[in-house]
Design a protein around this motif. Structure first.
Motif, mmCIF file in Angstrom:
data_model
loop_
_atom_site.group_PDB
_atom_site.id
_atom_site.type_symbol
_atom_site.label_atom_id
_atom_site.label_comp_id
_atom_site.label_asym_id
_atom_site.label_seq_id
_atom_site.Cartn_x
_atom_site.Cartn_y
_atom_site.Cartn_z
ATOM 1 N N PHE A 152 11.006 -32.990 33.760
ATOM 2 C CA PHE A 152 11.465 -34.126 32.962
ATOM 3 C C PHE A 152 11.820 -33.582 31.585
ATOM 4 C CE2 PHE A 152 10.760 -37.876 30.211
ATOM 5 C CZ PHE A 152 11.568 -38.797 30.853
ATOM 6 N N ASP A 153 13.057 -33.060 31.478
ATOM 7 C CA ASP A 153 13.495 -32.490 30.208
ATOM 8 C C ASP A 153 14.907 -32.956 29.897
ATOM 9 O OD1 ASP A 153 15.144 -30.937 31.849
ATOM 10 O OD2 ASP A 153 13.879 -29.147 31.676
ATOM 11 N N GLU A 154 15.377 -32.604 28.705
ATOM 12 C CA GLU A 154 16.672 -33.078 28.228
ATOM 13 C C GLU A 154 17.821 -32.615 29.131
ATOM 14 O OE1 GLU A 154 19.306 -33.010 24.135
ATOM 15 O OE2 GLU A 154 17.143 -32.681 23.996
ATOM 16 N N LYS A 155 17.762 -31.359 29.607
ATOM 17 C CA LYS A 155 18.821 -30.805 30.463
ATOM 18 C C LYS A 155 18.954 -31.640 31.744
ATOM 19 C CE LYS A 155 19.924 -26.807 33.241
ATOM 20 N NZ LYS A 155 19.190 -26.180 34.291
ATOM 21 N N LEU A 160 21.366 -36.109 35.137
ATOM 22 C CA LEU A 160 21.199 -37.415 35.790
ATOM 23 C C LEU A 160 22.176 -38.441 35.221
ATOM 24 C CD1 LEU A 160 17.328 -37.760 36.147
ATOM 25 C CD2 LEU A 160 18.999 -37.703 38.005
ATOM 26 N N MET A 161 22.359 -38.424 33.913
ATOM 27 C CA MET A 161 23.291 -39.359 33.274
ATOM 28 C C MET A 161 24.722 -39.094 33.740
ATOM 29 S SD MET A 161 21.639 -41.569 31.634
ATOM 30 C CE MET A 161 22.980 -42.380 30.811
ATOM 31 N N LYS A 162 25.104 -37.825 33.877
ATOM 32 C CA LYS A 162 26.443 -37.490 34.384
ATOM 33 C C LYS A 162 26.624 -38.025 35.799
ATOM 34 C CE LYS A 162 27.122 -33.188 31.822
ATOM 35 N NZ LYS A 162 27.191 -31.721 31.951
ATOM 36 N N THR A 167 28.890 -41.954 39.499
ATOM 37 C CA THR A 167 28.664 -42.958 40.534
ATOM 38 C C THR A 167 29.205 -44.306 40.087
ATOM 39 O OG1 THR A 167 26.647 -41.805 41.172
ATOM 40 C CG2 THR A 167 26.889 -44.050 41.960
ATOM 41 N N GLU A 168 28.958 -44.650 38.843
ATOM 42 C CA GLU A 168 29.425 -45.926 38.306
ATOM 43 C C GLU A 168 30.950 -45.984 38.330
ATOM 44 O OE1 GLU A 168 28.907 -47.118 33.990
ATOM 45 O OE2 GLU A 168 27.232 -48.192 34.938
#
Length: 177
Positions: A152-155, A160-162, A167-168
């Motif tokens: 669980f880190d920034e990278k 995950l956001m990408k 997907t969106e």
């Protein structure tokens, strides 16, 4: 001075009560017509008097009783009849507030409450709720990533956001096509 206005109002009510020539309906009509136009006076079922600004709603009244009552308000009974939270009260109304432990303030409430104090309480509660949801979501994501043995880190969060954004956009593409 609010007290002198209230004293004058009480004196008028006393005069109406002491006038034995009037029947009950005349008394009620006079009572309602003698109330201030800038302020309204409403009563709880137990007879407690509350002063509110004119155009106050049932929800404004609920918050004037207590912020927890307002926050958990689901409806109101006005003179023994169910009314929505947005119902505008009139002087002389008897208002009973209905609550539920599951109720939380809604953003739409800001559209019809008129008291600035109530608006700020609703906004603060909504802000606190959003913060709680964000923290809950972070905790769930962290637990899920840990169970998948992913740090669980920034990278990883950026990755995950990408993926989420791709997907969106893909879902929107298929909806448009």
């Amino acid at each position: 001075n609010k007290n002198s206005g209230f004293d004058k109002w009480i004196a008028q009510i006393r005069e109406l009560i002491e006038n034995k020539d009037k029947n009950a309906l005349d008394f009620i009509d006079d009572f309602k017509s003698n109330l201030y136009t800038k302020e309204i006076f409403v009563f709880t079922p137990k007879g407690d008097l509350f002063t509110l600004p004119s155009n106050a709603t049932a929800l404004d009244f609920a918050f004037s009783i207590h912020s927890e009552v307002g926050a958990s308000c689901i409806g109101a009974k006005l003179n023994s009849k169910l009314v929505p939270l947005s119902h505008i009260l009139k002087s002389g109304d008897q208002v009973e507030i209905l609550t539920s432990k599951q109720q939380i303030p809604k953003e739409g409430w800001l559209d019809f409450v008129i008291t600035s104090k109530v608006k700020s309480k609703i906004k603060q509660t909504l802000k606190d709720e959003k913060k709680k949801l964000a923290n809950d979501g972070k905790e769930i994501l962290e637990r899920k990533l840990t169970s998948l043995k992913v740090a669980f880190d920034e990278k990883n969060l950026k990755e995950l956001m990408k993926l989420y954004q791709m997907t969106e956009h893909t879902e929107m593409y298929f909806q448009i096509s």
